[in-house]
Design an enzyme around this catalytic site. Structure first.
Site, short mmCIF file in Angstrom:
data_model
loop_
_atom_site.label_atom_id
_atom_site.label_comp_id
_atom_site.label_asym_id
_atom_site.label_seq_id
_atom_site.Cartn_x
_atom_site.Cartn_y
_atom_site.Cartn_z
N ARG A 163 0.98 -1.09 0.00
CA ARG A 163 0.27 -0.08 -0.11
C ARG A 163 0.95 1.40 0.10
O ARG A 163 0.33 2.28 0.20
CB ARG A 163 -0.93 -0.11 1.17
CG ARG A 163 -2.29 0.63 0.97
CD ARG A 163 -3.37 0.54 2.22
NE ARG A 163 -2.67 0.43 3.37
CZ ARG A 163 -2.69 1.54 4.07
NH1 ARG A 163 -3.08 2.65 3.61
NH2 ARG A 163 -2.13 1.48 5.36
N LYS A 164 2.18 1.29 -0.22
CA LYS A 164 3.10 2.48 -0.48
C LYS A 164 3.04 2.94 -1.64
O LYS A 164 3.89 2.71 -2.37
CB LYS A 164 4.52 1.97 0.17
CG LYS A 164 4.84 1.35 1.32
CD LYS A 164 6.08 0.73 1.54
CE LYS A 164 6.13 0.54 3.02
NZ LYS A 164 7.70 0.17 3.50
N THR A 165 1.80 3.48 -1.92
CA THR A 165 1.51 4.06 -3.28
C THR A 165 1.51 5.41 -3.24
O THR A 165 1.55 6.26 -2.02
CB THR A 165 0.42 3.59 -3.89
OG1 THR A 165 -0.71 3.71 -2.89
CG2 THR A 165 0.60 2.00 -4.29
#
Length: 311
Positions: free
Chosen positions: A139-141
């Site tokens: 989820r490191k977007t």
């Protein structure tokens, strides 16, 4: 070769069109001075791939130009690996409108293709190592750009993992630590010391399952075997072994699968600093998922350009 999933545009939510509208407005919020010079003559532009890579982001490029009254004729398939210089597509329409969408379309295509290329490369390396598990993103977007980045991961052949906090309940150390320290947990006699994390995991899992229901999986980040056993016993669906060494992963995964065989069904995920240069030693038969942000965070681009010609 096209994406292994088929035509991925059918996955896209309706709001991606609103995102593109906002991106076009961001790039030209006022007068289009360059467009004034060009005028409204019809023409076409060739979309050229200037570097080797996997083409990804086709529906976003289509939508950029569609909103500007232009059409795109593709000469390659999404998911295809190209060599430079490749004529990938031809854009038809008023030259001013083509140029109005040029930079937005190229930025999306370059970044999405870069992610797909990096994803495909790591996946190929893991397959060559003999591992058939699931490679996943994280989820490191980039805020506001997540749909494009997750899309690129899919085109590259990997699993996008969670799209948002509602996709799955992931209980990290902070969640469990906070659960151990909240008033309800204290009333239940759960200690707030760091040594009590394993003891606090069941309460966190049960609370998550109570509100998430049968349709929402629960994943627990575990730092050691004790925490993993506690999570499995509590009914967690996915056990994340975070920041283990390769030897530690192999031993822990083997022992967990062996000890809980036929008792509880669960998946083992490994995460924490995995890259193309170090992921292979973590890929063993007892590991179901390798997740990493290295396939989408800080990834380079695949360079494209647009060359206009009048009809």
């Amino acid at each position: 070769m096209a994406s292994i999933y088929g035509d991925l545009r059918h996955l896209l939510p309706g709001n991606y069109k609103r995102l593109i509208t906002a991106w076009l407005e961001e790039d030209c919020p006022n007068f289009d001075y360059g467009g004034f010079v060009v005028g409204e003559s019809d023409g076409e532009a060739r979309l050229l791939g200037k570097a080797k890579g996997v083409v990804a982001g086709v529906p976003f490029v289509d939508e950029v130009f569609s909103q500007l009254g232009c059409t795109v004729e593709w000469h390659v398939q999404e998911g295809e690996t190209i060599e430079p210089i490749k004529h990938c597509a031809t854009v038809h329409g008023p030259i001013r409108k083509i140029l109005l969408g040029e930079r937005v379309a190229l930025n999306i295509l370059a970044r999405c293709s870069g992610i797909a290329t990096k994803t495909a490369s790591l996946l190929a390396a893991l397959r060559a190592h003999g591992w058939n598990g699931t490679l996943a993103g994280t989820r490191k977007t980039t805020p506001g750009f997540r749909v494009v980045e997750k899309y690129g991961i899919l085109v590259g052949g990997a699993d996008p993992h969670r799209h948002d906090l509602s996709s799955m309940t992931m209980l990290k150390d902070n969640h469990v630590w906070a659960c151990a320290n909240n008033s309800t947990a204290k009333d239940a006699g759960v200690s707030a010391s760091p040594d009590s994390i394993a003891a606090a995991i069941p309460r966190a899992v049960h609370a998550a399952k109570a509100v998430g229901g049968f349709a929402t999986k629960v994943e627990v980040e575990c730092r050691n075997i004790e925490e993993a056993n506690s999570a499995i016993k509590a009914g967690a669906d996915v056990i994340m072994l975070d920041n283990f060494t390769p030897d530690g992963v192999r031993e822990a995964a083997r022992k967990l699968k062996q000890d809980w065989d036929s008792k509880h069904s669960f998946l083992i995920e490994v995460s924490g600093g995995l890259t193309e240069s170090n992921a292979a030693p973590y890929a063993c038969q007892d590991v179901d998922i390798l997740s990493t942000s290295s396939i989408h965070q800080g990834v380079g681009i695949v360079d494209f350009s647009l060359k206009v010609s009048l009809r």
